[in-house]
Design a protein around this motif. Structure first.
Motif, PDB file in Angstrom:
ATOM      1  N   ARG A  41       0.783  -1.143   0.002  1.00  0.00           N
ATOM      2  CA  ARG A  41       0.055   0.163   0.018  1.00  0.00           C
ATOM      3  C   ARG A  41       0.963   1.252   0.066  1.00  0.00           C
ATOM      4  N   GLU A  42       0.585   2.176  -0.813  1.00  0.00           N
ATOM      5  CA  GLU A  42       1.323   3.515  -0.982  1.00  0.00           C
ATOM      6  C   GLU A  42       1.372   4.269   0.448  1.00  0.00           C
ATOM      7  N   GLU A  43       0.111   4.125   1.255  1.00  0.00           N
ATOM      8  CA  GLU A  43       0.099   4.887   2.476  1.00  0.00           C
ATOM      9  C   GLU A  43       0.978   4.362   3.467  1.00  0.00           C
ATOM     10  N   ALA A  44       1.438   3.120   3.316  1.00  0.00           N
ATOM     11  CA  ALA A  44       2.557   2.304   4.250  1.00  0.00           C
ATOM     12  C   ALA A  44       3.737   2.720   4.105  1.00  0.00           C
ATOM     13  N   GLY A  45       4.233   3.470   2.719  1.00  0.00           N
ATOM     14  CA  GLY A  45       5.596   4.186   2.942  1.00  0.00           C
ATOM     15  C   GLY A  45       6.701   3.089   2.969  1.00  0.00           C
ATOM     16  N   GLY A  46       6.444   1.924   2.453  1.00  0.00           N
ATOM     17  CA  GLY A  46       7.511   0.976   2.363  1.00  0.00           C
ATOM     18  C   GLY A  46       7.475   0.116   3.713  1.00  0.00           C
ATOM     19  N   TYR A  47       6.866   0.379   4.408  1.00  0.00           N
ATOM     20  CA  TYR A  47       6.944  -0.618   5.815  1.00  0.00           C
ATOM     21  C   TYR A  47       7.155  -2.149   5.561  1.00  0.00           C
ATOM     22  N   THR A  48       8.088  -2.656   5.972  1.00  0.00           N
ATOM     23  CA  THR A  48       8.614  -3.982   5.654  1.00  0.00           C
ATOM     24  C   THR A  48       8.284  -5.062   7.051  1.00  0.00           C
ATOM     25  N   MET A  49       7.595  -5.870   7.131  1.00  0.00           N
ATOM     26  CA  MET A  49       7.573  -6.907   8.250  1.00  0.00           C
ATOM     27  C   MET A  49       8.742  -7.898   8.025  1.00  0.00           C
ATOM     28  N   ALA A  50       9.358  -8.190   8.756  1.00  0.00           N
ATOM     29  CA  ALA A  50      10.471  -9.391   8.864  1.00  0.00           C
ATOM     30  C   ALA A  50       9.740 -10.370   9.745  1.00  0.00           C
ATOM     31  N   ARG A  51       9.742 -11.761   8.995  1.00  0.00           N
ATOM     32  CA  ARG A  51       9.204 -13.015   9.438  1.00  0.00           C
ATOM     33  C   ARG A  51      10.054 -13.923   9.710  1.00  0.00           C
ATOM     34  N   LEU A  52       9.736 -14.768  10.660  1.00  0.00           N
ATOM     35  CA  LEU A  52      10.509 -16.146  10.756  1.00  0.00           C
ATOM     36  C   LEU A  52       9.487 -17.363  10.704  1.00  0.00           C
ATOM     37  N   GLY A  53       9.598 -17.908   9.785  1.00  0.00           N
ATOM     38  CA  GLY A  53       8.140 -18.742   9.734  1.00  0.00           C
ATOM     39  C   GLY A  53       6.961 -17.862   9.346  1.00  0.00           C
ATOM     40  N   ASP A  54       5.933 -18.290  10.248  1.00  0.00           N
ATOM     41  CA  ASP A  54       4.626 -17.315  10.050  1.00  0.00           C
ATOM     42  C   ASP A  54       4.625 -16.009  11.044  1.00  0.00           C
ATOM     43  N   ALA A  55       5.870 -16.245  11.982  1.00  0.00           N
ATOM     44  CA  ALA A  55       6.046 -15.005  13.044  1.00  0.00           C
ATOM     45  C   ALA A  55       6.475 -13.925  12.663  1.00  0.00           C
ATOM     46  N   ALA A  56       5.871 -12.583  12.809  1.00  0.00           N
ATOM     47  CA  ALA A  56       6.545 -11.467  12.649  1.00  0.00           C
ATOM     48  C   ALA A  56       7.504 -11.238  13.764  1.00  0.00           C
ATOM     49  N   VAL A  57       8.680 -10.760  13.471  1.00  0.00           N
ATOM     50  CA  VAL A  57       9.845 -10.877  14.707  1.00  0.00           C
ATOM     51  C   VAL A  57      10.220  -9.192  14.615  1.00  0.00           C
ATOM     52  N   ALA A  58       9.997  -8.387  13.435  1.00  0.00           N
ATOM     53  CA  ALA A  58      10.710  -6.937  13.588  1.00  0.00           C
ATOM     54  C   ALA A  58      10.319  -6.593  12.255  1.00  0.00           C
ATOM     55  N   ALA A  59      10.580  -5.391  12.100  1.00  0.00           N
ATOM     56  CA  ALA A  59      10.291  -4.392  10.890  1.00  0.00           C
ATOM     57  C   ALA A  59      11.323  -3.702  10.619  1.00  0.00           C
ATOM     58  N   LEU A  60      11.345  -3.497   9.207  1.00  0.00           N
ATOM     59  CA  LEU A  60      12.251  -2.426   8.587  1.00  0.00           C
ATOM     60  C   LEU A  60      11.559  -1.449   7.846  1.00  0.00           C
ATOM     61  N   SER A  61      11.880  -0.034   7.716  1.00  0.00           N
ATOM     62  CA  SER A  61      11.299   0.911   6.939  1.00  0.00           C
ATOM     63  C   SER A  61      12.319   2.055   6.526  1.00  0.00           C
ATOM     64  N   PRO A  62      11.782   2.744   5.492  1.00  0.00           N
ATOM     65  CA  PRO A  62      12.610   3.942   5.126  1.00  0.00           C
ATOM     66  C   PRO A  62      12.638   4.985   6.294  1.00  0.00           C
ATOM     67  N   LEU A  63      13.387   5.820   6.012  1.00  0.00           N
ATOM     68  CA  LEU A  63      13.294   6.872   6.696  1.00  0.00           C
ATOM     69  C   LEU A  63      12.237   7.951   6.294  1.00  0.00           C
ATOM     70  N   TYR A  64      11.660   8.299   7.408  1.00  0.00           N
ATOM     71  CA  TYR A  64      10.343   9.229   7.006  1.00  0.00           C
ATOM     72  C   TYR A  64      10.340  10.630   6.859  1.00  0.00           C
ATOM     73  N   GLN A  65      11.788  11.149   7.399  1.00  0.00           N
ATOM     74  CA  GLN A  65      11.818  12.431   7.812  1.00  0.00           C
ATOM     75  C   GLN A  65      13.307  12.626   7.722  1.00  0.00           C
ATOM     76  N   GLU A  66      13.914  14.036   7.284  1.00  0.00           N
ATOM     77  CA  GLU A  66      15.337  14.137   7.028  1.00  0.00           C
ATOM     78  C   GLU A  66      15.869  13.947   8.607  1.00  0.00           C
ATOM     79  N   SER A  67      15.352  14.301   9.535  1.00  0.00           N
ATOM     80  CA  SER A  67      15.972  14.555  10.892  1.00  0.00           C
ATOM     81  C   SER A  67      15.958  13.062  11.660  1.00  0.00           C
ATOM     82  N   GLN A  68      15.385  12.315  10.853  1.00  0.00           N
ATOM     83  CA  GLN A  68      15.028  10.698  11.539  1.00  0.00           C
ATOM     84  C   GLN A  68      16.565   9.883  11.390  1.00  0.00           C
ATOM     85  N   PRO A  69      17.301   9.624  12.462  1.00  0.00           N
ATOM     86  CA  PRO A  69      18.374   8.819  12.410  1.00  0.00           C
ATOM     87  C   PRO A  69      18.295   7.644  11.828  1.00  0.00           C
ATOM     88  N   VAL A  70      19.396   6.961  11.058  1.00  0.00           N
ATOM     89  CA  VAL A  70      19.227   5.393  11.013  1.00  0.00           C
ATOM     90  C   VAL A  70      19.495   4.575  12.100  1.00  0.00           C
TER      91      VAL A  70
END
Length: 254
Positions: A41-70
């Protein structure tokens, strides 16, 4: 951490804000065997769920604003994000985003504690948080690094009701008699420009082997693998984009 599911007041999720989403997907897949699934979904902004098997374990996402640190960010489960946000402010913290709804998944807010460390509040609806804890590749411990440990202790015990098990060198946070995280005094071990921060530790089968894989995948070892006296074997790593995180041997007590 001995929890096997999110509990009120405890850590429930870890998500990475990164400058190179595709690079981060490759790195953490190599390191932990995660299966990344990017929300189309475009409104999700690239939000990515990381899974092991069927379980969600973490997420990865782009930086949403310039001030946001990696950086990796840690979320804590709350029954009511708005009430928790008010408690954060009453205890001397700051709400910088939200509370706001995330589709039908839940309601969240981004906060800073009085010492300057960022964290997130998560009120679950359709999405409770991580579906796996303590197993290899999943969240197993969270740690606050700060230069004002007394102030942080007062804040978090007030906001979340955590118990405190403190020694001369380290403080452990707990809920219901179970420790799930800790606090380290930054002292002079960190350059002055490094702000206070929360850092997730992921469980792995072999800390030393994981550190080698991280280097081979373009990451760095920040703290070499070592066994904490009366504690777990740990290492602190940095991914190719600069986000720092820890690993500990699965089954070791924090």
């Amino acid at each position: 951490m001995t929890f096997d599911k999110p509990v009120p007041g405890g850590p429930c999720w870890a998500e990475l804000g990164t400058s190179d989403l595709e690079g981060a997907k490759r790195f953490y897949t190599d390191l932990f065997g995660w299966r990344p699934e990017t929300d189309p979904r475009e409104e999700a902004g690239g939000y990515t769920m990381a899974r092991l098997g069927d379980a969600a374990v973490a997420a990865l996402s782009p930086l949403y604003q310039e001030s946001q640190p990696v950086a990796w960010n840690v979320s804590f489960a709350v029954p009511d994000a708005d009430a928790a946000a008010r408690k954060v402010e009453e205890a001397g913290g700051t709400i910088v985003l939200g509370p706001m709804d995330v589709f039908d998944a839940g309601r969240f807010a981004v906060a800073f504690d009085p010492t300057g460390a960022a964290f997130q509040l998560w009120q679950a609806r359709a999405f409770p948080g991580a579906g796996l804890f303590n197993a290899p590749g999943s969240l197993g411990w969270v740690e606050l690094a700060t230069r004002e440990t007394d102030r942080a202790r007062d804040f978090y015990t007030t906001v979340f009701g955590w118990s405190v098990n403190a020694s001369e060198w380290y403080t452990q946070w707990g809920l219901g008699g179970e420790d799930f995280g800790g606090m380290a005094d930054m002292g002079d071990r960190f350059p002055p420009e490094v702000p206070p921060h929360w850092m997730p530790y992921f469980a792995v089968e072999d800390v030393d082997a994981t550190a080698q894989v991280a280097v081979g995948a373009g990451g760095q070892v920040v703290v070499e693998p070592a066994t904490v006296p009366d504690g777990p074997r740990i290492a602190v790593l940095r991914d190719p984009q600069g986000a720092t995180f820890g690993v500990h041997r699965a089954g070791d007590e924090g």
